[in-house]
Every structure is written in C-alpha cells, then in structure tokens.
Design an enzyme around this catalytic site. Structure first.
Site, short mmCIF file in Angstrom:
data_model
loop_
_atom_site.label_atom_id
_atom_site.label_comp_id
_atom_site.label_asym_id
_atom_site.label_seq_id
_atom_site.Cartn_x
_atom_site.Cartn_y
_atom_site.Cartn_z
CG ASP A 195 -1.82 1.15 1.26
OD1 ASP A 195 -2.56 1.30 0.28
OD2 ASP A 195 -1.80 1.91 2.24
CB THR A 217 0.94 2.94 -5.71
OG1 THR A 217 0.72 2.10 -4.58
CG2 THR A 217 2.34 2.78 -6.20
CG ASP A 231 -6.37 -0.19 0.12
OD1 ASP A 231 -6.37 0.48 1.17
OD2 ASP A 231 -5.41 -0.23 -0.67
P1 ADP Z 1 -2.74 1.77 -5.78
O1 ADP Z 1 -2.06 1.86 -4.46
O2 ADP Z 1 -2.52 3.00 -6.60
O3 ADP Z 1 -4.17 1.37 -5.70
P2 ADP Z 1 -2.29 -0.85 -6.79
O4 ADP Z 1 -1.06 -1.61 -6.52
O5 ADP Z 1 -3.54 -1.24 -6.09
O6 ADP Z 1 -1.96 0.66 -6.57
O7 ADP Z 1 -2.55 -0.93 -8.37
C1 ADP Z 1 -3.63 -0.32 -8.97
C2 ADP Z 1 -3.51 -0.39 -10.47
O8 ADP Z 1 -3.52 -1.72 -10.93
C3 ADP Z 1 -4.70 0.31 -11.10
O9 ADP Z 1 -4.24 1.17 -12.11
C4 ADP Z 1 -5.51 -0.84 -11.66
O10 ADP Z 1 -6.22 -0.45 -12.81
C5 ADP Z 1 -4.46 -1.87 -11.98
N1 ADP Z 1 -5.02 -3.22 -11.97
C6 ADP Z 1 -5.60 -3.86 -10.94
N2 ADP Z 1 -6.01 -5.11 -11.30
C7 ADP Z 1 -5.66 -5.26 -12.58
C8 ADP Z 1 -5.77 -6.33 -13.54
N3 ADP Z 1 -6.35 -7.47 -13.21
N4 ADP Z 1 -5.30 -6.13 -14.78
C9 ADP Z 1 -4.72 -4.96 -15.10
N5 ADP Z 1 -4.56 -3.93 -14.27
C10 ADP Z 1 -5.01 -4.06 -13.02
MG MG Z 2 -5.01 -0.45 -5.03
#
Ligand code: ADP
Ligand code: MG
Length: 560
Positions: free
Chosen positions: A64, A98, A394
């Site tokens: 996170d 992030t 989250d």
């Molecule tokens: P944050 O802390 O910003 O939420 P995450 O590590 O949760 O970061 O990543 C979020 C990103 O990952 C988003 O841009 C989301 O669209 C992308 N994402 C999540 N699941 C998938 C998936 N199955 N395929 C492609 N992209 C994904």
């Molecule tokens: Mg996320």
C-alpha cells in the site's frame, strides 16, 4: 541618521542556509523522483511488496503506497508533500495511493527539462492546471454509471471493483472470496457513514479461507473470572444489557473512609458492602437480560452470581466493541443499574461463544438493526494478517465509494491512455508553448500502464505502442494492459474496474502537488532548525556507534 545606515543589510541570522533558483527546483524534483522510485514497483497486480523495518525491530510487509510512504519517514521537505498526498488519498478514497505518488512524480519529471531550459514555472503550472481540468471533465464523461441496477446486479458489479483493488495485494489469490465478503459487509451496514461499524478482527492461524463474515458483532473473549465456565455459552434471542459500571466488591471499599469505635460494627460494614453489590446484581438479573456486558470490570463474585442464574457476562469489553454491540442490538449503554427498563435492552437472534483458532470469540448475529458487520481474518504470519487487513480496508473503501458515487472507469491503464490521447489531440489545436506542456502532461499519464507492464515483466514499449494505436484509432477506448497475457485487452470486458472517484482524486491531488513543488524556488533553513537536525543526526550516528560513519554525516557532524 544617515551615518547609522549600514552599507550591508543583514536580513537573516548568521548561518542561515538558503538555496534558491533553478538549482533548488531541480533538486526538489529529483527528490520526488527518488521517492516515487521507492514505491514504483508495488503498482498493480504483479507489483512487488516492500518489507520495511524500523530500529525498534518492527517489520511491516506492505503493498500500500500510503503505508510505505508513512514508514519511509521522509525528511526532505519537498518530497514530504508526496507522502502527504498519499495519506490524503488514503483517507479520501482509500485506494490509488501508489498511483497518486507516481503521477505527481511523473508530472514533475516531464516538467524538468523545461525548467532546465529556463521556462518559467508559472507557465508550466498554468498549462498543468488546464490539462488537469480537462482530464477530470473527460473522466466524468467516460465514467459508466451503475445506478438503477437491481441489488443482485449491483452486488456483482461492486465485487468486481473490490476484486480489482484486491488483485494487487498479498491476498490477491483469494480475491473473489474476499471481494464478496467485503461487498456483503458494506451492504450490511447500509447507508451509515461510520466506517468503524465494520470491524476487522485478526486471529493468527488457519488459512485465509477460514476467514468469515459475521453479520453482527464479534469480539475476542475478554478476561474473565472463575465461574465463567459454568455460564451458558449459547442463547437464542437473548436480551442484552450493556453497562459502564464496575460490578466488583472492592470498588465499594475504596470509595470511603470509615471510622469505627466498636469492633462489632465492622461486621455491619462488611455486610453493607455485600448488600450493595448483591443489590446491583439482583437488579441486573431482574431486568431479564441474559447477557451482561460491561466496559469496566466484572469481578469473580458477580461472575459466579450470574453463572448461578444462567446469565452470560463479560467485563472489560473494549469501548468500540461495546459501541458496535449497542448499534447492532439496539441496546443503550447504562451507567446505573437502577430502573433498567425494557427499552434499553438490546436483542439479537443468536449469541454464541465460539472457538476460532486459539481464541474464544463472542459472536452476536442476526441483529435487528443489522448495521454492523465483522470480518474475522485468519492466516499465517502476523505481518501477513496485518497486510490483509490493510488490503481489506482498501477494498471496503472502494466498495463504499462505488456504492455512493456509482460510476466506474476501466482500470489497467485504460482510462489513463484515453485521457492521454484526448489531451494530445487537444494540444495540437493550441498555438504556443503550452502545446508542449500539455503534451508533457499527457505523456506523464502514460506512467500507469507503463509501470503495470514493467512490474509484470512485459515489454512496456511494445504494449504502450499497441495501446496508443488502439486508442488513437478510436476503436478501443477501454483497452488497457492485459496482465495475464502481456498484451492488451478490453478492461471493461475483463472486469478490471475502478470507481471513477479514485482516478479523479488521484489526478487532482497529483497535479496540485506537482504545481506546489514547481512553485517553490527557495528553501530557507534557519540555523536553529539546522542545529536541531544536526544533533538528531549526530545522536543517531552515535547510536549506531560506528566510527566508520564519521565524516559521512556532512553538516550534522561538524558540531561533534
Ligand atoms: P494503488 O495503491 O494505486 O491502488 P495498486 O497496486 O492497487 O496501486 O494498483 C492499482 C492499479 O492496478 C490500477 O491502475 C488498476 O487499474 C491496476 N489493476 C488492478 N487489477 C488489474 C488487472 N487485473 N489487470 C490490469 N490492471 C489491473
Ligand atoms: Mg489499489
């Protein structure tokens, strides 16, 4: 008078350190890039986790952004802003932490060459603000509403959103299982805004799949005295009494000073004490309650007394648990046992004390107001459960946001690519320098799909080219990175959805932060704060005890 004028004007105290101009701005940008590099690899479903340990020996494993930024304990004044926006994103929407850091750093990185070439930061700021306003409008246009669907349909849509959030986390392997649990929990509490109505209880041991949802309240059995074992452990439709008083013998003794002239009187004092407590207990029993909970202690005498009357009791219940029991069962917390009327008692369908792993849990289910839910989390290591809790937080936030704002956008970098294309198109219609700046902003948005590819080990250039082509041709506005094949895919069709508010808030906050940093051209460090810092640094060095560290401390070491 004239003779008193000094030729030299001394404005700041001696020893004040100022850094200003272009050099300072560039150094701030570099610091922000360095911070973003620390969280870069955690983005997306294939992102890596960070293990942070502090000098006290606490270890945290997390994916996170906000948690990591917090633990990093950044001292650079410019870079601190990034930690602040991550925190605000966390409290505003709960996800996308992030993303917001990466975007802000990328906006700055794209601005850097212009600053180096002597462009005035205010020109950049103005263009960035315009670009951000346009981007936000476009997101609102592109967002798809989930309003007007039936509850069943809504539940499915929401659990897709929750699954997308969870897919980047440690518990991503069980994302469907947890997503539906989170959706059930959020729907259970209804429209209530209080997040603490959803409790998360962590019980080490077992597997993730042993986690379960209680539609009601659950908490760990509190400390209890002898006699507890004889109390019944399961009730159907019991009346529940909540108290905020002590039911202990000693409490009377300590409240008064008593002078005796005749030793025989002593017995009457002792009797009086017993009478007072028995009177209290009697009143509890007469109220008809089968379960008595108190925030304060319930002593051994009371425990035994209740056991004889087939009543369950628990003392020292944590305040937030007691509040949730009150909210769920409709009971009101009492500060006296006099006059307990039926209205202040709560009820639920089933009360049970159950074994969960190594712990005993008090579980109230089938509560009339239904406005509470508790997730009991199971899993191996402590760090694992802690991270699972953060991930569920989250997901809970996301489902709540989606339920409230009810619009979603395609994830996996699809929305970012679409906005980027839109801004590039717009830039072409502008004459003048701001064309370049808006283009830079558009390019910075591509950092999300690029990082998703990088983290998954795909060829980012290749995937991005495909995405650009798809979006530019107008046939695939929902195309994003396909995390399973390394190509591109329709994110909507694959149910990679995010609430629009995550993106809106991220772009807004990242632009504001970037503009803020660009507008700073001077940092002044006064001698006082410098020496405080210097000493802190010096003592930290001394703590490590390494003579080898000497000489590396720079400014802080001079005073030793
Ligand atoms: P944050 O802390 O910003 O939420 P995450 O590590 O949760 O970061 O990543 C979020 C990103 O990952 C988003 O841009 C989301 O669209 C992308 N994402 C999540 N699941 C998938 C998936 N199955 N395929 C492609 N992209 C994904
Ligand atoms: Mg996320």
């Amino acid at each position: 008078m004239a003779s008193m004028l000094q030729p030299q004007i001394i404005l700041l105290k001696e020893g004040t350190d100022t850094a200003q101009g272009k050099g300072q701005l560039i150094s701030n940008i570099n610091a922000c890039t360095a911070v973003a590099d620390a969280v870069r690899t955690t983005l997306g479903p294939r992102g890596m986790d960070k293990l942070v340990h502090d000098e006290k020996g606490n270890t945290t494993i997390s994916n996170d952004g906000a948690t990591i930024m917090n633990l990093l304990d950044i001292v650079h004044p410019g870079a601190k802003i990034l930690a602040d926006i991550a925190r605000s994103q966390d409290s505003e929407v709960g996800d996308g932490t992030t993303t917001v850091v990466l975007l802000a750093a990328e906006f700055l990185k794209e601005a850097k060459p212009f600053v180096e070439d002597g462009v005035h930061p205010h020109n950049l700021i103005r263009s960035y603000r315009t670009a951000s306003t346009m981007a936000l409008k476009k997101i609102e246009e592109l967002a798809v509403s989930i309003e007007g669907k039936s509850l069943e349909e809504k539940k499915q849509l929401l659990s897709k959103c929750a699954a997308t959030t969870l897919s980047s986390k440690l518990i991503g392997g069980e994302k469907e299982f947890f997503a539906s649990m989170v959706v059930d929990a959020v729907i259970a509490i209804g429209n209530d805004d209080r997040l603490n109505l959803i409790g998360i209880k962590k019980v080490p041991g077992g597997t993730m799949r042993d986690s379960f949802l209680v539609k009601g309240v659950a908490f760990k059995k509190t400390f209890s005295y002898a006699g507890f074992e004889q109390q019944p452990k399961k009730f159907l439709s019991p009346k529940i009494l909540l108290l905020n008083i002590e039911l202990e013998l000693k409490s009377e003794k300590e409240n008064a000073e008593i002078r005796l002239s005749d030793p025989l009187q002593y017995q009457s004092i002792v009797d009086a004490e017993w009478n007072i407590i028995y009177d209290k207990l009697d009143k509890c029993v007469k109220s008809g309650a089968k379960i008595v909970l108190s925030r304060l202690a319930i002593g051994d005498l009371a425990t035994q007394y209740f056991a004889d009357k087939d009543i369950f009791c628990a003392g020292r219940v944590a305040e937030e648990d007691l509040k949730r029991v009150a909210a769920a069962t409709g009971a009101a917390v009492q500060t006296t046992v006099n006059n307990i009327i039926d209205e202040v008692l709560g009820s639920c369908e089933v009360f049970e004390e159950r074994q969960v792993g190594n712990e005993r849990f008090n579980i109230f289910s089938g509560c009339p107001s239904g406005q509470t839910a508790t997730i009991v989390l199971r899993g191996g290591a402590d760090q694992f459960i802690e991270e699972a809790e953060r991930s569920l937080h989250d997901a809970i936030m996301i489902v709540r946001r989606a339920l409230k704002n009810s619009t979603v956008v395609p994830g996996g970098g699809a929305i970012d690519m679409e906005i980027s294309k839109y801004l590039r198109q717009h830039a072409r219609t502008i004459a003048g320098k701001s064309q370049l700046f808006i283009n830079a902003y558009a390019k910075a948005l591509e950092v999300i799909p690029r990082q998703l590819c990088d983290n998954a080990g795909f060829d980012a250039t290749d995937v991005l080219n495909k995405l650009r082509q798809k979006h530019a041709s107008g046939e695939g506005p929902n195309y994003g990175v396909d995390i399973n094949t390394g190509g591109i895919a329709d994110s909507f069709a694959n149910f990679v959805w995010e609430p629009a508010v995550v993106k809106i808030n991220a772009i807004n906050a990242a632009t504001e932060a970037a503009c803020l940093i660009l507008s700073v051209d001077e940092t002044v460090k006064n001698p006082k704060s410098e020496s405080a810092q210097g000493e802190a640094a010096a003592s930290a060095m001394a703590g490590r005890g390494g003579p080898a560290m000497r000489g590396r401390g720079g400014r802080g070491m001079r005073r030793r």
